[in-house]
Scaffold this motif. Sequence first.
Motif, PDB file in Angstrom:
ATOM      1  N   ARG A  54       0.709  -1.248  -0.028  1.00 44.23           N
ATOM      2  CA  ARG A  54      -0.096   0.228  -0.040  1.00 44.23           C
ATOM      3  C   ARG A  54       0.709   1.489   0.049  1.00 44.23           C
ATOM      4  O   ARG A  54       0.663   2.352  -0.365  1.00 44.23           O
ATOM      5  CB  ARG A  54      -0.940  -0.021   1.185  1.00 44.23           C
ATOM      6  CG  ARG A  54      -2.047  -0.849   1.029  1.00 44.23           C
ATOM      7  CD  ARG A  54      -2.809  -0.806  -0.246  1.00 44.23           C
ATOM      8  NE  ARG A  54      -3.476   0.805  -0.512  1.00 44.23           N
ATOM      9  CZ  ARG A  54      -3.396   1.155  -1.734  1.00 44.23           C
ATOM     10  NH1 ARG A  54      -3.100   0.560  -2.816  1.00 44.23           N
ATOM     11  NH2 ARG A  54      -3.883   2.514  -1.901  1.00 44.23           N
ATOM     12  N   LEU A  74      -7.527   0.398   2.798  1.00 47.93           N
ATOM     13  CA  LEU A  74      -6.931  -0.314   1.584  1.00 47.93           C
ATOM     14  C   LEU A  74      -7.261   0.027   0.426  1.00 47.93           C
ATOM     15  O   LEU A  74      -7.033  -0.476  -0.567  1.00 47.93           O
ATOM     16  CB  LEU A  74      -7.140  -1.901   2.044  1.00 47.93           C
ATOM     17  CG  LEU A  74      -6.492  -2.337   3.327  1.00 47.93           C
ATOM     18  CD1 LEU A  74      -6.580  -3.884   3.407  1.00 47.93           C
ATOM     19  CD2 LEU A  74      -4.974  -2.043   3.316  1.00 47.93           C
ATOM     20  N   GLN A 118      -7.941  -7.807   3.149  1.00 49.68           N
ATOM     21  CA  GLN A 118      -8.633  -7.376   1.808  1.00 49.68           C
ATOM     22  C   GLN A 118     -10.330  -7.549   2.100  1.00 49.68           C
ATOM     23  O   GLN A 118     -10.915  -6.797   1.381  1.00 49.68           O
ATOM     24  CB  GLN A 118      -8.125  -8.244   0.881  1.00 49.68           C
ATOM     25  CG  GLN A 118      -8.395  -9.877   0.900  1.00 49.68           C
ATOM     26  CD  GLN A 118      -9.708 -10.012   0.211  1.00 49.68           C
ATOM     27  OE1 GLN A 118     -10.468  -9.427  -0.776  1.00 49.68           O
ATOM     28  NE2 GLN A 118     -10.560 -11.043   0.829  1.00 49.68           N
ATOM     29  N   GLU A 169       1.158   2.243  -3.301  1.00 44.81           N
ATOM     30  CA  GLU A 169       0.187   2.481  -3.970  1.00 44.81           C
ATOM     31  C   GLU A 169      -0.310   1.221  -5.135  1.00 44.81           C
ATOM     32  O   GLU A 169      -0.679   1.776  -5.832  1.00 44.81           O
ATOM     33  CB  GLU A 169       0.154   3.808  -4.335  1.00 44.81           C
ATOM     34  CG  GLU A 169       0.037   4.887  -3.306  1.00 44.81           C
ATOM     35  CD  GLU A 169      -0.099   6.314  -3.739  1.00 44.81           C
ATOM     36  OE1 GLU A 169      -0.119   6.585  -5.132  1.00 44.81           O
ATOM     37  OE2 GLU A 169      -0.056   7.229  -2.966  1.00 44.81           O
ATOM     38  N   GLY A 194      -6.757  -0.070  -5.142  1.00 44.24           N
ATOM     39  CA  GLY A 194      -6.431  -0.869  -3.787  1.00 44.24           C
ATOM     40  C   GLY A 194      -6.603  -2.070  -3.639  1.00 44.24           C
ATOM     41  O   GLY A 194      -6.638  -2.762  -4.644  1.00 44.24           O
ATOM     42  N   GLY A 204      -1.973  -2.148  -6.088  1.00 47.74           N
ATOM     43  CA  GLY A 204      -3.638  -2.752  -5.754  1.00 47.74           C
ATOM     44  C   GLY A 204      -4.010  -3.669  -6.721  1.00 47.74           C
ATOM     45  O   GLY A 204      -3.036  -4.108  -7.625  1.00 47.74           O
TER      46      GLY A 204
END
Length: 428
Positions: free
Chosen positions: A93, A181, A330, A96, A188, A98
């Motif tokens: 994360r 998230l 998640q 960044e 994400g 995802g």
Amino acid sequence: MQNVTGERLKVKKDSSWILDNIVTIVFVVFIVFGFIVSTGVSVNYFLNELTSRIFRNSFLVLSLIIPVLAGLGLNFGIVIGAMAGQIAIAIVRYFELGGMSGLLLCFAIALPFAALFGYFAGLLYNKTRGQEMIASLIVGYFANGIYQFLFLFVVGAVIKVGATHPMINPSGIGVRMTVDLVPVSEGGLKYALDNIAKIPFMWAVLIVAVSILVLLLIKSKKSRKAKKDFMFYLNIAACIIMIGISIFAIATNHSLMNVNEVPLVTALLIVALCVFTELIMKTKLGQDFRSVGQSQHIAEVSGIDVDRTRIIATIISTVLAAWGMIIFLQNMGTLNTYNAHTQIGMFSVASLLVGGASTSKANIRHALIGTILFNAMFIMSPEIGQALFGNALLGEYFRTFMVYGVIGLALGLYVWRQNKRTVIKIED
């Protein structure tokens, strides 16, 4: 005389079955009682909550099975695996990343961290033989201190990061308490696994019920004993009932069809872990796990490297826990940086015990049934508190009582049974 003896044996067997499953029985009664006294819980609401919790937690609970079979007892130390999973998510994360690629990267990053943590934990367990459960609790607390230091101070003060990053505190030192998230649609990790494919809930129930029924029938052909077993017929009846309900709901478009859809890929990963657990126990390594779990001395005399086998079991459990934590987070959609992992060990162990497991016996059925019942208790507790005392907060307190009570009761019963068997052997 033979009839009297037979009746005594039957009574003894029945009482033994009740003692072996007392924790499971208590939870079933508690949940049924909750439905009776609560008026605000609909079947659809209950199933919606339960479904999301089952797919969120099952992987973590299943990661506990192998250490039990290898004689390590209940591995509270899976919390260090959960930390490895959180470290992986934090790294992904921060850059960044995802989507599915980001999620796979989380699994890949967590693997070496978890394997390393599991290796050191395994070394510790080998130095604390007979006290592995206490050692696993302590190693979790110790690792948590290092983890807190890393995310509170090292990130920013030692490992330089951008102070303007949304994950970092405004001071530029330490990670924020809560990290979003971000949905997959925005690049994400939130629901990155769950949203790949979904199927209606009742179709999922139908598929599971038919699969279990087929497996039971195949098993009955291989074992004549299974045909005479009461539990076999009970399981067959339960499968037929679930198939009937599913077909009825699908055919009539019943309100049960409005229950949240089931995340197919997450479900397949849980099934894959179940298959992996079954298959690995049939390999040479799996037989070593069982041998070490039954008697370390005999295993060592047989030429098995006991220390190495126990370390491998710990590493496997820790890696699976790391991946389970990624699946968990998640689904949650947020990373509670400093608290998300703290209760993972307790809740997972309690779930396994609720399913009928002990410190020396655990299987897939225990894990799955325990996950269902334990999370059903979490749903019903505030409703019972509200219905009986007009205060849902009392139900929240009762949850904590049930978690620690289940662990204490299960461990107490296990010690009592072991002492009873020792007395019987001495008398014989």
